[in-house]
Design a protein around this motif. Structure first.
Motif: not given
Length: 484
Positions: A305, A308-309, A312, A347, A351, A408-409, A451, A480-482
Motif C-alpha cells: 500500500e 502504491f502510494d 501515484l 496491485m 489496478t 477512483d483513479i 487518486k 481505473y478502480k484500485k
C-alpha cells in the motif's frame, strides 16, 4: 467562379494545415529520455562490505574479506524486482567505501580480494546477466567519492575514476542510466591516512569532460544527478514529486554558491521542476524499500500500500520511481522484501489491467483534423494523440461510457515529444442529472494519475482543459478502480 475557386483553395489549405502536427513547445525530451519515461519504475541495488558491517556508509577501511555472501543469487534478486513491476536495475558497482564489485584494473580494493568465488567473481557481470535474462534494463552507479583510495583529493584521482567509468561503460553492454549522487569528500580511510579530505566539487571531477565519456561510450544512457544532464534528483529521498510537477528544469547554484554541480544545486525547486525551464529534465524519486539503502536486519520493508502510494506520487506526477533494493548477507533479498515487491507488483498490474473507459464514445469541442481525432485517446498507443487547432488553447472532452462505471483513479498523458503544454484543467462527472466537478489539476506531462478520495459511479466524464500557452495535445485517457 473566381470567388468559388478562392474559397475552395482556402478550404483545402485550412484542411491540409489542420493535418500538420502541432509545433513543439518549450524544451523537448531526447530519444533516451523518452525511453526512460517508458521504464517508470526501477531499482538501485546497494551491496558492498558495508552490508556485512551493518552500516549505511562504509568508511573505506573494511577488509575485502568482509565481503563474503553465503549464497549470492542475482536471479532471486532480479526475479523479485520483476515481480514488483520494476523494468530496470541500477547496480551500485562502487559506493563511497571504494570497494569495486568487478575485477577492475584501477584499484586493488575490489572483489578479486574477496573470498567470494575464490577471488574469481565479477558481481557486476552476474547482476547484468540476470537483469538482461529477465528482460529488464541495466544501469550502473560508480561513486566519484572514494574513502579507500590514497589518491583521493589529489590531482591523480580523476583519471582513476574516469577509467572506472570506462570499464563499466565498455564491458557490460548497453546501459539505460549512469547514476551519480552528490557525496563529495569528508572523513575516510584514504589508504590508511584516516583523515578528512575536502575537494572543490565544482571543478574536481571535471564533469563536462567526465560526462563526455558517458555520451561517447553510452549514448543511450541517461545521466542522473542533482543537475541532470538527463534526469534530475527530485530533491528528497521520500519517493515523491510535487503535485504540480514540471519535466522542465534549469539547474542553478543554491544561495551562496557559484555553480550548479552534483551535490550543489537548487533543491527547493527540484520537487516541482520549473515551468518553462531551459531543459527537459524530469525528476527521479529515489527511495529505499526499507528505511536505509543498505540491509539492516532490524528494519522492515514498506508495505505494498505504501509503495502504491509512492507510485501515484512519482510516476503519477510525470517522474520516475527508483526503489532501493538491499540484499542481505546471504546475497539475496529478504523474504519480507520479496513479499512486499510481489504485493506491490500485483496491485499495479491488477489496478491497471482494465481501462474502464475503453470503448467509450468521446466528443471533443475542437479537433485538429482526422489524424488527431479524440478516439485515439483510447487506443492504448502513446504515439497517437488528440490535438486542437493552433489558436484553440482551451477545450473539453466528453466521454460517454455507455454504461455506469465505478472508478477512483483517472490517468491522463500528454504527447510529450511535443513538450509539456497543459497548465490547468478540471474533471467532472455526470451525477444526479447534472455535472459535478471532482478534481482541479495543473500539470499533466508524461503521466498524471489522479487518486480520488472516494470512488465515483457514472456513465459520463468530462475533462476541461482550461489553460495552455499553445494548442493542446493529449495521448491517453484511462479510468481505473484500485485493486485491493
Amino acid at each position: 467562379m473566381m470567388k468559388s475557386l478562392l474559397l475552395f483553395l482556402l478550404f483545402i489549405s485550412v484542411t491540409v494545415y489542420a493535418q500538420d502536427a502541432p509545433k513543439p513547445y518549450g524544451a523537448l525530451p531526447s530519444k533516451r529520455q523518452l525511453a526512460w519515461h517508458d521504464i517508470e519504475v526501477y531499482g538501485l541495488i546497494h551491496f558492498t562490505p558495508t552490508t556485512f558491517e551493518n552500516k549505511e556508509w562504509g568508511f573505506g577501511d573494511a577488509d575485502p574479506r568482509t565481503f563474503n555472501p553465503g549464497n549470492f543469487n542475482a536471479e532471486q534478486i532480479i526475479s523479485a524486482a520483476k515481480a514488483g513491476g520494476l523494468k530496470g536495475i541500477i547496480l551500485v558497482a562502487k559506493h563511497h567505501d571504494g570497494f569495486a564489485l568487478w575485477p577492475t584494473k584501477t584499484t586493488e580494493y575490489n572483489i578479486t580480494k574477496s573470498p567470494y568465488k575464490n577471488g574469481k567473481a565479477d558481481l557486476v557481470r552476474e547482476v547484468e546477466q540476470a537483469v538482461r535474462k529477465n528482460g529488464l534494463k541495466f544501469g550502473v552507479y560508480c561513486s566519484p567519492w572514494d574513502r579507500n583510495n590514497a589518491l583521493y583529493g589529489t590531482d591523480k584521482y580523476l583519471a582513476i575514476y574516469q577509467a572506472q567509468l570506462k570499464e563499466l561503460y565498455g564491458n557490460y553492454g548497453s546501459l539505460f542510466m549512469s547514476w551519480h549522487d552528490g557525496a563529495n569528500g569528508g572523513d575516510g580511510y584514504y589508504g590508511g591516512a584516516r583523515e578528512k579530505r575536502s575537494i572543490d566539487n565544482t571543478t574536481y571531477y571535471d564533469w563536462k569532460n567526465t560526462w563526455a565519456i558517458t555520451r561517447k561510450m553510452q549514448p543511450m544512457a541517461n545521466i542522473f544527478s542533482d543537475i541532470g544532464l538527463d534526469i534530475r534528483w527530485v530533491g528528497n529521498e521520500d519517493g515523491h514529486a510535487n503535485e504540480t510537477s514540471w519535466a522542465t528544469f534549469t539547474p542553478m547554484a543554491p544561495d551562496g554558491k557559484n555553480e550548479a554541480v552534483p551535490g550543489q544545486a537548487n533543491y527547493p525547486q527540484s520537487p516541482g521542476g520549473i515551468r518553462n525551464g531551459k531543459f527537459w529534465m524530469p525528476a527521479e524519486c529515489d527511495v529505499p524499500l526499507r528505511k536505509g539503502w543498505f540491509y539492516h536486519p532490524e528494519e522492515q520493508p514498506k508495505t505494498p500500500e505504501q509503495l502504491f502510494d509512492l507510485y501515484l506520487k512519482s510516476v503519477g506526477r510525470g517522474a520516475g520511481l527508483d526503489l532501493g533494493l538491499a540484499p542481505d548477507t546471504r546475497g539475496q533479498l529478504h523474504e519480507d522484501d520479496v513479499a512486499a515487491l510481489k504485493g506491490f507488483g500485483n496491485m499495479i498490474r491488477n489496478t491497471f489491467a482494465k481501462n474502464l473507459a475503453k470503448g467509450a464514445i468521446i466528443k471533443a469541442s475542437n479537433i485538429r483534423g482526422p489524424k488527431f481525432k479524440p478516439s485515439l485517446l483510447l487506443d492504448g498507443n502513446k504515439q497517437s494523440y488528440w490535438a486542437t487547432i493552433d489558436n484553440i488553447h482551451q477545450a473539453s472532452l466528453e466521454l460517454d461510457l455507455k454504461s455506469k462505471q465505478t472508478f477512483d483513479i483517472i490517468s491522463l498523458q500528454e504527447f510529450i515529444p511535443l513538450g509539456q503544454r497543459i497548465e490547468a484543467y478540471n474533471i467532472e462527472v455526470f451525477e444526479n442529472k447534472q455535472w459535478k466537478k471532482i478534481y482541479n489539476g495543473t500539470s499533466i506531462g508524461a503521466k498524471r494519475l489522479i487518486k480520488l478520495d472516494s470512488a465515483v459511479t457514472t456513465n459520463s466524464v468530462r475533462i476541461n482543459i482550461t489553460k495552455s500557452p499553445v494548442c493542446i495535445t493529449l495521448s491517453e485517457i484511462g479510468l481505473y478502480k484500485k485493486a485491493l
